[in-house]
Design an enzyme around this catalytic site. Structure first.
Site, PDB file in Angstrom:
ATOM      1  N   CYS A 103       0.838  -1.204   0.000  1.00 36.44           N
ATOM      2  CA  CYS A 103       0.000   0.000   0.000  1.00 36.44           C
ATOM      3  C   CYS A 103       0.872   1.253   0.000  1.00 36.44           C
ATOM      4  CB  CYS A 103      -0.921   0.014   1.216  1.00 36.44           C
ATOM      5  SG  CYS A 103      -2.063  -1.376   1.320  1.00 36.44           S
ATOM      6  N   ASP A 117      35.117  18.397  16.344  1.00 38.99           N
ATOM      7  CA  ASP A 117      35.465  19.804  16.382  1.00 38.99           C
ATOM      8  C   ASP A 117      35.726  20.146  17.856  1.00 38.99           C
ATOM      9  OD1 ASP A 117      35.839  22.413  15.606  1.00 38.99           O
ATOM     10  OD2 ASP A 117      33.711  22.931  15.698  1.00 38.99           O
ATOM     11  N   ASP A 127      29.446  21.569  15.543  1.00 41.18           N
ATOM     12  CA  ASP A 127      28.396  22.402  16.122  1.00 41.18           C
ATOM     13  C   ASP A 127      27.176  22.521  15.220  1.00 41.18           C
ATOM     14  OD1 ASP A 127      29.183  24.139  14.153  1.00 41.18           O
ATOM     15  OD2 ASP A 127      30.158  25.563  15.498  1.00 41.18           O
ATOM     16  N   ASP A 144      31.413  24.865   9.554  1.00 39.95           N
ATOM     17  CA  ASP A 144      32.050  23.698   8.925  1.00 39.95           C
ATOM     18  C   ASP A 144      31.043  22.835   8.163  1.00 39.95           C
ATOM     19  OD1 ASP A 144      34.413  24.566  10.028  1.00 39.95           O
ATOM     20  OD2 ASP A 144      34.265  23.256  11.772  1.00 39.95           O
TER      21      ASP A 144
END
Length: 798
Positions: A105, A506, A694, A698
């Protein structure tokens, strides 16, 4: 004035719509009448117009009520509640699909919708039956998409938690009723069947045998017509769209068994009413438990959905009024009492209180929030009343973005899933051909056994297990990880994380807290510390890096900067009062101005401010190691993983952090381009790289890595483009993610292996006549249930 040839109503002067009937063009009053009249002509029933005694009903009257209702969702005032608006007329919305019974489906709906002009993408989550669609509003409307779904026999409507719960409750009750009817009547059928079996052994009068045959026939009729109705409906839908879904063999087996049994009632022979009722009962029971298990596997996402309340308290000129959350507007002022959930994103105006964001971030410790600080929709106010001002509502809130990313991860299909779906789609055709071959063979070898053996072949096969193998595992795993604050945003992330061999970190904001503060300022020119800080703030206000936040917190901006250019991970440059200034890492200043400054070695972060003539000052910023960083690095090493640190900071600060957390491979003073080259070099050596950063800076490095994990508090979620986001920012939870990813991969392989092994063993056994139809029914049901239950083990992952 002309009148509609079909319904007799006046034809609007501006409308020129005709249908050729009996060789003559006839006017129509609307598109609905045109469609109905054309359908009559195409069916060669145009004599209807000669023999009719009254005008036909209008095309509008013949349009189903559901199709008329769908146009409501094109109203912008209604759509804003569930439609996300993007650039260039692009829209996105979540839909509930009703009528989904199996993985086929999902395939049918996705394939059908992708043929629509203007539809950009559609993904359906089998576990939740939710579809996420993106379309170009200039080419197609949401009502067109909803109507397209209805054309293939399903019902779709915008996702609403309360409505979905009603749908699930209705589906559950309906399944229980069907199971109850099949169970009660099945017991009666089995009682008479036992008498017939005993009679075959000890002897039975012909009158009683005939009576028991007829009784079983009438007892089985409700099971076929009511309890087995979903199988036949699904099969008819598949046949009309020229595909073979999972229910085709089931329906074919039930039909053959029932017709064969009716023939035996009238002409004598073997009846299979007991096999029919047992098969329907076991299959319905298996699907019911499968439904429960699928809902449990998606419980984390569903718990997030119910965080937003239905009603809110709005303040208007000091007066309180209750209002639907769906009717809130940006700029409204709300009162949040202790114990209430926050209904939208915004800022605190008055009051201070502890806020529980555990269901959003996985962080169990309440956070104290004060005026000016943000509140996230779905969080819980604990202590004191708060007044807040709304800045985001509906699909734009952080909670909605988290849900959208989570749904995307659960609906995206890794390579192994796509392979399983392709195999399952052809598997049914193979089973039908095999059943035909078995029927022909046994018809010649043993005519009395051909029907029973063919039924067993049709029933015992279980392509459902193959299609369920991966989606249920991924849904359960992503739900479990969401509970610990690790949000999975891409479908491939779990597989890539499980295979990762090298973890790259990092520094700032990842291994350190990212809560930098300005410790001191050393000037090398006639500028004062205050002036230097004002120049730096003027540039850094255009950045979101932790260093920028630290400088902004330390000083006020003087003159505004113009022509500002951001060099992610390195620094900023721009014009202030007619002169060009630079602020950034020592390496950035050296590359842009050619100037260097001898600085005393420090473990802290150093940022320089310079113009085109000289270096003006140095800002010394301090940070602290993030709790759990050393624990995570040690655990990764214990698992045999390689760990490295890539940073744009100066060497002494980088080596200091690397030593504290236990990383031997650390590189400093790297630009984003340098980091990208380092990651590519690792990949060329055969490493599978996981990058932890973060999520804002980058971006090229995060995109290059096979899997990227962003450190992301609630307000960063919209800008993070990583494969996974650590909402809790608690590094040890990443280890839970790695272990869960590996376990997920193992369970997927177990499920796929079981599905293949089961069919390879069960099909030959059924073809040889070793498995009775009722045994095949149990085997098929248990096979699907085993796959889903195995995936549920991921919910206990720690």
């Amino acid at each position: 004035m002309s009148y509609c040839y079909h319904c007799g109503l006046p034809v609007p002067e501006t409308l020129h719509v005709f249908v050729t009937i009996k060789g003559k063009e006839q006017p129509m009053c609307c598109r609905g009448c045109q469609a109905v009249a054309q359908a009559i002509v195409d069916a060669k029933l145009d004599d209807f117009y000669e023999h009719r005694t009254n005008d036909a009903p209008t095309g509008r009257e013949l349009v189903p009520d559901f199709l008329q209702k769908t146009t409501i969702y094109d109203n912008p005032a209604i759509a804003k509640r569930f439609v996300r608006y993007e650039e260039d007329n692009i829209r996105e919305a979540a839909l509930i699909l009703e009528g989904i019974t199996c993985a086929a489906c999902i395939w049918l709906n996705e394939r059908h919708l992708r043929t629509l002009p203007g539809l950009i993408d559609v993904k359906v989550n089998y576990s939740t039956h939710r579809a996420r669609v993106r379309w170009d509003e200039s080419k197609i409307h949401l009502s067109d998409i909803l109507q397209a779904v209805s054309q293939i026999g399903y019902i779709a409507h915008p996702y609403d938690p309360a409505h979905q719960q009603q749908v699930l409750d209705r589906e559950r009750k309906q399944q229980l009723r069907r199971i109850g009817v099949a169970g009660v009547l099945g017991m009666q059928v089995m009682m008479f069947s036992i008498a017939l079996y005993a009679g075959a052994w000890y002897g039975i009068m012909a009158e009683f045998k005939s009576l028991f045959y007829w009784v079983n026939l009438f007892l089985t009729l409700p099971v076929i017509l009511y309890c087995a109705e979903p199988f036949f409906t699904s099969t008819w839908r598949d046949i009309t769209h020229k595909q073979a879904g999972m229910d085709v063999p089931v329906s074919l087996a039930l039909t053959l068994a029932f017709i064969g049994s009716i023939y035996a009632v009238f002409n004598g022979g073997q009846i299979y009413f007991d096999s029919i009722v047992m098969f329907v009962f076991f299959l319905l029971t298996g699907r019911y438990f499968e439904l429960q298990a699928r809902q449990r596997s998606a419980q984390a996402a569903e718990s997030l959905v119910h965080l937003v309340p239905t009603m809110a308290t709005r303040l208007c000129q000091g007066e309180e009024e209750s209002i639907l959350v769906a009717d809130l507007e940006i700029g409204d002022t709300l009162l949040i009492r202790p114990g209430e959930n926050v209904p939208a994103d915004g800022l605190i105006l008055e009051g201070s209180s502890s806020i529980d964001e555990s269901l959003l971030t996985g962080e169990s410790t309440p956070i104290i929030k004060k005026p000016g600080q943000p509140l996230i929709a779905g969080s819980v106010n604990i202590d004191n009343p708060l007044q807040m001002q709304i800045d985001k509502i509906g699909v734009d809130t952080v909670l909605s973005q988290i849900l959208r990313l989570l749904e995307r991860a659960q609906s995206e299909k890794p390579a192994i899933t796509q392979l399983a779906d392709r195999v399952a789609s052809w598997f049914v055709f193979g089973v039908l051909l095999l059943a035909l071959s078995v029927a022909v063979y046994w018809w010649h070898v043993n005519p009395e056994a051909w029907l029973e053996i063919t039924l067993a072949v049709l029933v015992v096969t279980c392509p459902c297990a193959l299609s369920l193998a991966t989606p249920t595992a991924i849904t359960a795993a992503t739900s479990a990880l969401t509970n610990v604050g690790l949000l999975t945003t891409r479908g491939h992330a779990l597989e890539s994380l499980a295979r990762a061999t090298h973890f790259v970190f990092d520094k700032t904001g990842t291994l350190t807290m990212g809560h930098l503060r300005l410790l001191s300022t050393k000037t090398f020119s006639h500028f004062s510390q205050t002036e230097c800080l004002q120049y730096a703030v003027a540039l850094e206000r255009h950045s979101e890096h932790p260093i920028a936040r630290a400088l902004l917190d330390a000083g006020a901006m003087g003159e505004a900067a113009t022509n500002v250019t951001n060099h992610p991970g390195s620094g900023m440059q721009g014009d202030i009062a007619g002169k060009h200034y630079f602020v950034g890492t020592p390496a950035f200043i050296r590359s842009e101005t050619g100037q260097e400054q001898d600085l005393q070695k420090t473990e802290n972060t150093v940022v320089l401010l310079a113009n085109t003539e000289s270096i003006l000052c140095a800002f010394i910023l301090g940070d602290e190691i993030r709790p759990g960083a050393q624990e995570l690095v040690e655990a990764l090493k214990a698992q045999g993983k390689s760990v490295s640190l890539l940073s744009g900071d100066h060497a002494y600060a980088v080596q200091h952090v690397a030593k504290l957390v236990g990383i031997e491979m650390a590189s400093a003073a790297l630009s984003p381009k340098d980091k990208l080259q380092r990651v590519k070099a690792l990949q060329e050596k055969g490493e599978i790289v996981a990058m932890i950063g973060d999520g804002v800076n980058d971006a090229p490095v995060l995109a290059q890595a096979q899997v990227s994990i962003a450190m992301g508090g609630g307000t960063q979620i919209a800008r993070a483009s990583a494969d996974m986001i650590l909402l809790s920012e608690h590094l040890p939870n990443l280890l839970i993610g790695i272990n869960t990813a590996r376990k997920t991969l193992n369970i997927i392989y177990q499920n796929v292996s079981w599905a293949i092994a089961y069919n390879l063993l069960a099909l030959p056994a059924a073809a040889m006549g070793l498995i009775a139809p009722w045994m095949a029914a149990i085997g098929m049901s248990l096979s699907s249930l085993l796959v889903v239950t195995n995936a549920l083990r991921l919910l206990r992952s720690k």
